[in-house]
Design an enzyme around this catalytic site. Structure first.
Site, short mmCIF file in Angstrom:
data_model
loop_
_atom_site.label_atom_id
_atom_site.label_comp_id
_atom_site.label_asym_id
_atom_site.label_seq_id
_atom_site.Cartn_x
_atom_site.Cartn_y
_atom_site.Cartn_z
N PRO A 99 36.16 31.73 34.26
CA PRO A 99 34.87 31.21 33.67
C PRO A 99 34.08 30.77 35.00
O PRO A 99 32.71 31.01 34.87
CB PRO A 99 35.13 29.86 32.86
CG PRO A 99 36.74 30.02 32.97
CD PRO A 99 37.42 30.73 33.85
N GLY A 100 34.77 30.40 35.99
CA GLY A 100 33.89 30.04 37.29
C GLY A 100 33.19 31.18 37.79
O GLY A 100 32.08 31.20 38.34
N ASP A 144 36.91 40.80 42.40
CA ASP A 144 38.33 40.67 43.20
C ASP A 144 38.11 39.85 44.36
O ASP A 144 37.24 40.23 45.26
CB ASP A 144 39.46 41.85 43.42
CG ASP A 144 40.66 41.35 43.44
OD1 ASP A 144 41.11 40.63 42.41
OD2 ASP A 144 41.25 41.60 44.43
N PHE A 172 35.36 25.80 41.59
CA PHE A 172 36.53 26.33 41.12
C PHE A 172 37.47 26.56 41.97
O PHE A 172 37.12 26.98 43.25
CB PHE A 172 36.51 27.49 40.14
CG PHE A 172 36.11 28.79 40.57
CD1 PHE A 172 37.21 29.49 40.75
CD2 PHE A 172 34.68 28.81 40.59
CE1 PHE A 172 36.68 30.82 41.16
CE2 PHE A 172 34.24 30.28 41.22
CZ PHE A 172 35.46 31.17 41.35
N ASP A 186 37.56 26.07 46.29
CA ASP A 186 36.35 25.66 46.57
C ASP A 186 36.43 24.32 47.41
O ASP A 186 35.71 23.91 48.16
CB ASP A 186 35.33 25.45 45.64
CG ASP A 186 34.52 26.87 45.12
OD1 ASP A 186 34.77 27.71 46.12
OD2 ASP A 186 33.93 26.89 44.02
P1 ITT Z 1 40.13 37.47 37.31
O1 ITT Z 1 40.72 37.57 35.92
O2 ITT Z 1 38.82 37.84 37.44
O3 ITT Z 1 41.14 38.55 38.25
P2 ITT Z 1 41.25 35.55 39.01
O4 ITT Z 1 40.90 33.80 39.19
O5 ITT Z 1 42.64 35.82 38.95
O6 ITT Z 1 40.22 35.97 38.00
P3 ITT Z 1 41.07 36.53 41.54
O7 ITT Z 1 42.37 37.33 41.58
O8 ITT Z 1 39.89 37.31 42.12
O9 ITT Z 1 40.59 36.14 40.12
O10 ITT Z 1 41.04 35.31 42.40
C1 ITT Z 1 41.82 34.97 43.45
C2 ITT Z 1 41.99 33.62 43.55
O11 ITT Z 1 41.25 33.16 44.45
C3 ITT Z 1 42.12 32.69 42.33
O12 ITT Z 1 43.09 31.70 42.62
C4 ITT Z 1 40.79 32.25 42.47
O13 ITT Z 1 40.86 30.61 41.73
C5 ITT Z 1 40.24 31.89 43.88
N1 ITT Z 1 38.88 32.32 43.97
C6 ITT Z 1 38.22 33.42 43.73
N2 ITT Z 1 36.86 33.25 44.01
C7 ITT Z 1 36.63 31.78 44.63
C8 ITT Z 1 35.87 31.18 44.74
O14 ITT Z 1 34.51 31.48 44.80
N3 ITT Z 1 36.06 29.89 45.11
C9 ITT Z 1 37.14 29.19 45.09
N4 ITT Z 1 38.36 30.01 44.80
C10 ITT Z 1 38.19 31.33 44.40
#
Ligand code: ITT
Length: 184
Positions: free
Chosen positions: A9-10, A61, A135, A138
């Protein structure tokens, strides 16, 4: 209307704030291929999600790349966040001399004739957790003196990996819409 296939959701909050068109979240857990390359993971995910949903979609991703760990956790960031948690990642990183890191994101869009990817990256450093916004990682990622968790969504989008990727995506959508308007 744009369909964003994600469990996070973030990410949706950030995309909604950034993109000019309304964004609908689609809850489909697409299988992630194993790769070092976020672009390849995102492109394969978008293609798969498009086939499942049957409508144009986009995915995102992202990962945290810690310099002292040669880029780890990178594509494994989600697994590492689940298993270790961000405080332990910070504790491990604090034992190293170099605190530099970067966030990277690839937005991938798929429809019936194309798969397009848009990348963004932002440099920063790993610090003790601070702030309660955002989230994921961060609170431990600092960019120009503040963690992403200390920024509003708008402030984070203005400098973040995702903001940069979304900006390229928005430009591409605008150009495509202009093209189809002048065609028609
Ligand atoms: P999806 O369903 O979109 O894949 P996800 O949370 O599994 O959601 P990712 O595999 O892209 O997404 O995320 C990899 C990790 O990096 C995951 O632990 C996220 O919480 C973290 N992450 C991704 N973008 C971030 C951001 O902008 N700030 C902080 N943490 C981030």
């Amino acid at each position: 209307m744009l369909r964003f296939v994600t469990s996070n959701p973030g990410k949706v909050r950030e995309a909604r704030e950034y993109l000019p068109e309304p964004v609908e979240r689609v809850a489909y857990d697409y299988p992630e291929i194993q790769s070092e390359d976020l672009g390849a993971i995102a492109a394969a995910g978008a293609r798969d999600a498009f086939e499942e949903v049957g409508e144009p979609v986009f995915v995102d991703d992202a990962g945290l790349f810690i310099d002292a760990f040669d880029g780890f956790p990178g594509p494994y960031s989600s697994y590492v966040e689940d298993r270790l948690g961000i405080e332990r990642v910070r504790t491990l990183a604090s034992r190293e001399d170099d605190d530099a890191a970067s966030f990277r994101a690839v937005v991938a869009y798929a429809d019936d004739d194309t798969v397009e990817t848009f990348e963004g990256a932002v440099p920063g450093r790993i610090v003790a957790p601070c702030g309660d916004g955002g989230f994921g990682y961060d609170p431990i990622f600092e960019h120009r003196g503040r963690t992403f968790a200390e920024m509003s969504t708008e402030e984070k989008n203005a400098v973040s990996h995702r903001g940069r990727a979304l900006s390229k995506f928005a430009d591409w959508l605008a150009e495509r819409n202009d093209g189809s308007r002048s065609d028609g």
